[in-house]
Design a protein around this motif. Structure first.
Motif, PDB file in Angstrom:
ATOM      1  N   THR A 148       0.831  -1.203   0.000  1.00  0.00           N
ATOM      2  CA  THR A 148       0.000   0.000   0.000  1.00  0.00           C
ATOM      3  C   THR A 148       0.867   1.256   0.000  1.00  0.00           C
ATOM      4  N   ASP A 183      -5.547  -1.632  -5.137  1.00  0.00           N
ATOM      5  CA  ASP A 183      -5.067  -2.164  -3.866  1.00  0.00           C
ATOM      6  C   ASP A 183      -6.114  -3.085  -3.238  1.00  0.00           C
ATOM      7  N   GLU A 184      -5.896  -4.390  -3.331  1.00  0.00           N
ATOM      8  CA  GLU A 184      -6.717  -5.388  -2.644  1.00  0.00           C
ATOM      9  C   GLU A 184      -8.213  -5.222  -2.889  1.00  0.00           C
ATOM     10  N   ASP A 197      -7.249   0.840  -1.020  1.00  0.00           N
ATOM     11  CA  ASP A 197      -7.784  -0.303  -0.269  1.00  0.00           C
ATOM     12  C   ASP A 197      -8.970   0.086   0.601  1.00  0.00           C
TER      13      ASP A 197
HETATM   14 MG   LIG Z   1      -1.982  -2.874   2.060  1.00  0.00          MG
END
Ligand SMILES: [Mg+2]
Ligand SMILES: Nc1ncnc2c1ncn2[C@@H]1O[C@H](COP(=O)(O)OP(=O)(O)O)[C@@H](O)[C@H]1O
Length: 234
Positions: free
Chosen positions: A44, A151-152, A85
């Motif tokens: 991140t 991100d994720e 995220d």
């Molecule tokens: Mg992360």
């Protein structure tokens, strides 16, 4: 081929803590690149420093062979999409209004995910977790970015939703030349659609390679080793 995005020797962190140490990576048009790494590896932080949302301590970021525009909104205008995220839909607004918050409008989003048409007038907060992530990705893709950093996206989602999201990214790369950098915990699913991968641990890239040369096993071993766990359980 020249890179859409090129990160060179990037370092960043928080106060005394170095989270990312001299990382270099590149992203070309039409490719999907997976960024793997255990929790706390710096994934991140690397994305945030790349887009300019975290201070860069060292290194540089180039966008289409020139220094990347700053701040973030100028980079976004130049064609970068970023899906952080933290979920970024507005629960109280309808699906439709959430799409209108993006710069791509509704038709562009429905072209990728026609299933959203059935939910346009529902408050986004009432959608399932999977539908919310589909909405998030639909909005990002509708803006037709040149590069998309994610991100994720798939954390905690059902397998068929993950496949749907990843499949849409592959298609956008193949059909629109979109460059994708994807942080993803599900290594096998990501490798199935990725061209290349990077493995990050303790803020440095420990392994990188072609996705098709690796059925997942060698990478999983490297992953486990990077966490100090022997792959054979010893
Ligand atoms: Mg992360
Ligand atoms: N806001 C923050 N303040 C202080 N330390 C942070 C912050 N965010 C992340 N870190 C630390 O930076 C390191 C990298 O974190 P992060 O980039 O979130 O990793 P990942 O996304 O791979 O899980 C970790 O040691 C984490 O504890």
């Amino acid at each position: 081929m020249s890179a859409v995005l090129e990160v060179d020797g990037l370092s960043t962190g928080y106060g005394e803590l170095t989270a990312v140490r001299e990382v270099s990576l590149h992203l070309e048009a039409g490719e999907v690149v997976a960024l793997f790494g255990p929790n706390g590896a710096g994934k991140t932080s690397l994305l945030l420093a790349t887009v300019g949302a975290l201070p860069r301590w060292a290194g540089s970021v180039a966008w289409e062979d020139a220094p990347a525009p700053r701040p973030l909104h100028r980079l976004v205008r130049a064609g970068l999409g970023f899906v952080p995220d933290q979920r970024s839909i507005v629960s109280s607004l309808s699906t439709r209004d959430n799409l209108l918050l993006g710069s791509g409008g509704i038709d562009g989003a429905l072209a990728y995910f026609p299933e959203l048409a059935d939910h346009l007038h529902r408050p986004a907060g009432l959608l399932s977790g999977g539908q919310q992530q589909i909405l998030t990705l639909a909005r990002a893709l509708a803006a037709r970015p040149r590069a998309l950093l994610i991100d994720e996206l798939s954390l905690g989602l059902a397998p068929q939703v993950v496949e749907r999201l990843l499949g849409a990214l592959r298609r956008a790369a193949d059909e629109e030349g979109l460059a994708v950098l994807l942080v993803e915990q599900q290594i096998r699913r990501a490798l199935a659609i990725a061209d290349r991968f990077y493995l990050l641990n303790h803020g440095v890239i420990v392994t990188a390679g072609e996705a098709h040369e690796d059925g997942g096993t060698a990478l999983e071993e490297a992953y486990l080793e990077s966490m100090g766990i022997s792959p054979d359980g010893g």
